[in-house]
Write an enzyme that holds these catalytic residues in place. Structure first.
Site, short mmCIF file in Angstrom:
data_model
loop_
_atom_site.label_atom_id
_atom_site.label_comp_id
_atom_site.label_asym_id
_atom_site.label_seq_id
_atom_site.Cartn_x
_atom_site.Cartn_y
_atom_site.Cartn_z
N SER A 211 0.84 -1.19 0.00
CA SER A 211 0.00 0.00 0.00
C SER A 211 0.88 1.25 0.00
CB SER A 211 -0.98 -0.06 1.17
OG SER A 211 -2.04 0.85 0.99
N ASP A 327 -8.75 -5.76 -5.86
CA ASP A 327 -8.39 -4.69 -4.94
C ASP A 327 -9.17 -3.44 -5.35
OD1 ASP A 327 -7.26 -2.74 -3.36
OD2 ASP A 327 -5.17 -3.32 -3.78
N HIS A 358 -7.00 -6.12 -1.33
CA HIS A 358 -5.85 -5.26 -1.10
C HIS A 358 -4.72 -6.00 -0.42
CE1 HIS A 358 -3.76 -1.53 -0.88
NE2 HIS A 358 -3.80 -1.45 0.44
#
Length: 606
Positions: A211, A327, A358
């Site tokens: 991320s 995601d 994710h």
């Protein structure tokens, strides 16, 4: 003379024996192996320091220093062993604002309206020196690496201000990498002058993270810093415009309705409390407030400066990217666009995709081969491995299927046309439409996308279905929608889902059982992403945009459905119901990337 020779021989043998006992990295089948001498956490050396950068973003007139921690095997101290570095940087290590009430923007308002103000929050820093994070350590230190972490500018014990994609977030890890490769910019304290050297580093650095922590390896790589040899970004945000906007539309990341770039700034701002007022005033309340533009959602220089695709020219690092096709937070386009450009630049590139949401790193063995090659310099042939690895439906993420490339080399665009009946179900067909017909939907955000897809009939969406597949159909790549529409109001949300029907309601159903891919756009940006223009009610406009990248095998017995609707409850603003969209069927078509092309589609669908 004989005794002297024996004594000398014994000394040589003792010396060889001592050398043989020295710990060093071990490699097998092209991968760094766990070395028992490196695998005792009680013997690891853990220390922290500060690295001085070349910028000042907190306005105190001094170069910002970033807080760094180091975890290394004891042999880097006792035996003079030098090792390469696995480095992860983050704005999250010292804590965040969490889901504080009022932090997010209110999305319940009309398009084009100025939203009501939101609440600003203060983050309380957490964490105790010398440990910034424990991530990566148990994986890489036993395999013969030093692991390094740093807190991003304006977070934790690092100086500076968060900028959420600004230049300092690229230059901060660059400064750390330069220190790791010999630059004299390390200090034992935040403000003192006592220097510290990375004498245990070979000068070769790899970065990874997930991320935001996956964004920063790419950010560092775009500086072209020589010592950064390889990066493994996992679900990275590679463009803040693509994260908070979609083809001109104000569109939230999935699961975080009402988030925007200034929200993320507040969420991570855990740095020095005495500097926060200056940072807030200059970054959040001036630069961001004047440029994020939640009113129109248009692209501008502010957003262009936070798109790493625009900064890739200096990049040299070998790139292994990882992303989930489902995601809906950081969407798969983020990795796809960067990997595509890196391949065009001739860089070593592999991409790993899975079918979940994710996060989700490549298998450790795949990451190991990448770092073994580019950090340890072992010729393991990883550059000749398959370029794409896709986890097939319901396979373990540890067992991806190898492909020559992504998209699949045999994928070809297939154009599908629409026939009447969308309020119940029209058809998707390869035959050109001569319908000369229009169909209408009425916006109502009270119905979710899933509600609309499952409905047998609805005035709030239009649905067009392929024939029921007689055999499995493999989609691989980026689909596109071309649409001709008219709106009853000067502004409207436009949402498109590609779904597989019948909808699977089973408890163990995966999101890819039902949602193939999605896309969103602002019809006001039909001509330009950077300049929207109010729609004339009743006038038809044509626009086209990409759907999110995908690689999915649709099983026999399913139908592929194109669903067109307006407001998406999970992602868009929530205007009052009632806006009407009229779709010109002749001016609308769907293009799908089908492995085997039109022949494969028609064979499966007829």
């Amino acid at each position: 003379m004989k005794r002297s020779f024996l004594a000398l021989s014994g000394a040589i043998l003792f010396s060889f024996s001592a050398l043989a006992q020295k710990a060093e990295p071990v490699f097998k089948d092209g991968e760094a192996q766990i070395v028992e001498a490196f695998n005792n956490p009680d013997e690891w050396i853990r220390e922290d320091l500060w690295v001085e950068t070349e910028f000042d973003t907190d306005g105190d007139g001094k170069p910002d220093r970033v807080h760094v921690d180091v975890t290394r095997p004891k042999q880097t101290e006792t035996e003079g062993l030098k090792l390469p570095v696995v480095y992860e940087s983050s704005p999250y290590y010292a804590g965040t604002a969490g889901m504080a009430p009022g932090l997010f923007w209110n999305v319940k308002h009309e398009l084009g309206a100025t939203p009501p103000p939101r609440t600003h929050v203060e983050v309380k820093r957490r964490g105790e020196r010398p440990i910034i994070s424990n991530s990566q350590i148990r994986t890489w230190v036993p395999r013969g690496y030093v692991v390094v972490h740093s807190s991003s500018p304006g977070t934790g014990l690092s100086d500076g201000s968060p900028t959420v994609g600004g230049d300092n977030e690229s230059l901060a890890p660059k400064a750390v990498i330069e220190w790791l490769s010999g630059k004299d910019n390390g200090y034992t304290s935040r403000e003192g002058n006592e220097k510290v050297q990375a004498y245990w580093s070979t000068g070769k650095v790899g970065m990874t993270g997930t991320s935001y922590n996956g964004t920063l390896p790419l950010a560092a790589a775009t500086t072209g810093v020589d010592a950064l040899k390889a990066i493994i970004p996992i679900a990275p945000n590679t463009s803040y415009y693509h994260y908070y906007r979609s083809n001109g539309l104000v569109r939230s990341p999935g699961g975080y309705l009402g988030e925007d770039i200034d929200v993320l700034y507040d969420f991570i701002h855990s740095g020095d409390e005495s500097k926060r007022a200056y940072n807030n005033r200059t970054v959040r309340d001036t630069e961001m407030a004047n440029n994020l533009d939640r009113v129109t959602g248009d692209y501008n220089d502010f957003w262009a400066g936070r798109d790493y695709l625009n900064d890739m020219k200096p990049m040299k690092a070998a790139l292994l990217m990882s992303h989930g096709f489902n995601d809906w937070n950081v969407m798969p386009e983020h990795s796809y666009r960067i990997a595509k450009r890196a391949k065009e630049m001739g860089l070593p590139v592999q991409i790993y995709y899975h079918q979940d949401g994710h996060g989700g790193p490549p298998p450790v063995s795949q990451m190991n081969r990448w770092f073994t090659k580019y950090l340890h310099g072992i010729d393991n042939g990883v550059e000749n491995d398959a370029k794409a690895w896709v986890v097939r439906e319901r396979d373990s993420q540890k067992e991806p299927t190898a492909y020559a490339d992504y998209p699949h080399p045999a994928a070809q665009d297939v154009t599908l046309h629409l026939t009447k009946g969308g309020n119940t179900a029209g058809n998707l067909t390869t035959a050109s439409s001569k319908a000369k017909a229009t169909e209408k939907l009425v916006d109502d955000v009270n119905f979710s996308g899933a509600d609309l897809a499952k409905a047998k009939t609805s005035e709030n969406r239009l649905l067009y279905l392929s024939p029921t597949l007689k055999e499995a159909l493999h989609l691989s790549g980026v689909g596109k929608i071309e649409i001709k529409l008219a709106s009853s109001k000067p502004a409207a949300n436009l949402s498109v889902w590609l779904v597989a029907l019948p909808w699977n309601e089973a408890a163990d159903a995966k999101i890819y059982d039902n949602i193939i891919t999605r896309g969103w756009a602002d019809p006001q940006n039909y001509k330009s992403l950077s300049k929207s223009k109010p729609l004339k009610p009743g006038k038809f406009y044509s626009l086209s945009f990409d759907l999110q990248p995908d690689d999915q095998i649709i099983p026999a017995g399913q139908q592929i459905g194109l669903m067109i609707f307006s407001s998406d409850k999970e992602f868009t603003l929530h205007p009052e119901p009632g806006t009407e969209l009229t779709i010109d069927l002749d001016g609308t078509k769907l293009t799908l990337p089908v492995v085997g092309g039109k022949a494969a589609f028609e064979k499966a669908a007829n």
